[in-house]
Design a protein around this motif. Structure first.
Motif, PDB file in Angstrom:
ATOM      1  N   THR A 148      -1.896 -37.024   7.747  1.00 13.58           N
ATOM      2  CA  THR A 148      -2.415 -38.186   7.043  1.00 13.58           C
ATOM      3  C   THR A 148      -1.873 -39.433   7.726  1.00 13.58           C
ATOM      4  O   THR A 148      -1.398 -39.378   8.861  1.00 13.58           O
ATOM      5  N   SER A 164      -3.372 -43.921   4.118  1.00 18.20           N
ATOM      6  CA  SER A 164      -4.092 -42.888   3.364  1.00 18.20           C
ATOM      7  C   SER A 164      -3.229 -42.314   2.245  1.00 18.20           C
ATOM      8  O   SER A 164      -3.726 -42.054   1.139  1.00 18.20           O
ATOM      9  N   GLU A 182      -6.467 -36.145   6.281  1.00 17.73           N
ATOM     10  CA  GLU A 182      -7.314 -36.621   7.376  1.00 17.73           C
ATOM     11  C   GLU A 182      -7.696 -35.489   8.325  1.00 17.73           C
ATOM     12  O   GLU A 182      -8.783 -35.491   8.902  1.00 17.73           O
ATOM     13  N   LEU A 230      -6.320 -38.367   1.163  1.00 18.17           N
ATOM     14  CA  LEU A 230      -5.022 -37.980   1.720  1.00 18.17           C
ATOM     15  C   LEU A 230      -5.159 -37.183   3.012  1.00 18.17           C
ATOM     16  O   LEU A 230      -4.510 -37.485   4.015  1.00 18.17           O
TER      17      LEU A 230
END
Length: 318
Positions: A204, A208, A278, A276
């Motif tokens: 993340t 985020s 990615e 959250l």
């Protein structure tokens, strides 16, 4: 000077949290002992301002004695990693919440510590002297009428309260730990997954993580500072942001909040997982079918994210 109303909306608290170091009106950079003013403008717009700009406030909610944060905030795009077994990943998706562990339940017995026990006498004497001077020199308009022995008794009591408060704070503090790095870490795979063949890593970023937790001003996110506890102490407000030098390899960024009611060893905190997460990486020792399994559970919980094999399985040439 306006009377404080203590009307602290989430929007106002969030504004002060996100602009902690600067006046939102003139961009003045606060220094320790400055006064910061939280309140509302003529059109009820939240404001977080310095002394010079405080005249813009129609309503003053609260004034603060400005203190710098006890941690450094990463850049918004800083990459953060969380390494875990597949079962913990499945639990994360199932709950839709990030698990925060209670500080006194960590394996590191120094979590929240202020220093080494053998150096405590110096710490105690420093704060005893501070308390003695504070008691002998009350605010303007008051006089100290205590005897020397009464001053000492009160100073000793304040020191005991400080120590018991530190122990209690370990039971009130909840932490989620992340590894900050631009790259995947072979060491983190081994350290934080008990069964490396069956492990994943979530990637993340600071922004985020903050956004996924609802931009909650009660949750602080920052870098750990690693100190030599043989020579240094962690300050009263710094203890959960300082660790021993021997942990420096962790490059930890942590999210922290306090809860005075929760008696459990950990707490699930609602989190927008699609914000959250990615990218997900699977262990370098995972079998070939493992990527499909991770994709299947992502589909089950409507998590739209790329699942990648570990970068560590790339083949070299010689």
């Amino acid at each position: 000077m306006q009377k404080m109303t203590h009307r602290l909306t989430t929007e106002l608290r969030r504004l002060a949290f996100e602009h902690h170091d600067h006046c939102v009106s003139c961009n003045y950079k606060f220094k320790e002992a400055d006064t910061s003013h939280l309140g509302y403008s003529q059109n009820d717009k939240p404001l977080y301002v310095c002394d010079h700009c405080s005249a813009q406030l129609k309503e003053t909610a609260v004034r603060h004695y400005f203190m710098p944060r006890p941690y450094e905030v990463p850049d918004p795009s800083s990459k953060l990693w969380r390494y875990m077994d597949f079962t913990k990943y499945a639990a994360l998706l199932s709950s839709g919440a990030l698990y925060f562990a209670r500080a006194d339940c960590f394996e590191d017995t120094f979590e929240g510590a202020k220093g080494l026990r053998r150096n405590k006498a110096r710490w105690d004497e420093h704060y005893l002297q501070f308390f003695r001077e504070a008691i002998k020199n009350p605010p303007e308009g008051h006089e100290c009428e205590l005897s020397k022995s009464e001053i000492e008794e009160q100073a000793q009591k304040l020191l005991r309260d400080l120590e018991s408060g530190g122990e209690l704070q370990r039971k009130r503090t909840f932490v989620s730990c992340w590894h900050e790095s631009e790259h995947e870490s072979e060491a983190m795979w081994r350290l934080y997954s008990s069964f490396i063949d069956n492990a994943v890593a979530i990637r993340t970023s600071y922004q985020s993580l903050y956004t996924a937790l609802g931009r909650n001003p009660s949750i602080n996110i920052g870098r750990i500072e690693y100190i030599d506890m043989k020579r240094n102490y962690a300050g009263v407000n710094d203890a959960f942001w300082r660790k021993r030098k021997s942990f420096e390899h962790e490059r930890e960024v942590r999210a922290i909040f306090s809860d005075f009611e929760c008696q459990k060893t950990g707490k699930l905190t609602p989190c927008d997982l699609n914000v959250l997460i990615e990218e997900v990486f699977v262990s370098p020792r995972a079998p070939s079918w493992f990527v499909a399994l991770v994709n299947d559970i992502n589909d089950k919980y409507s998590i739209k994210v790329k699942v990648s094999p570990s970068e560590l399985v790339e083949e070299p040439f010689f």
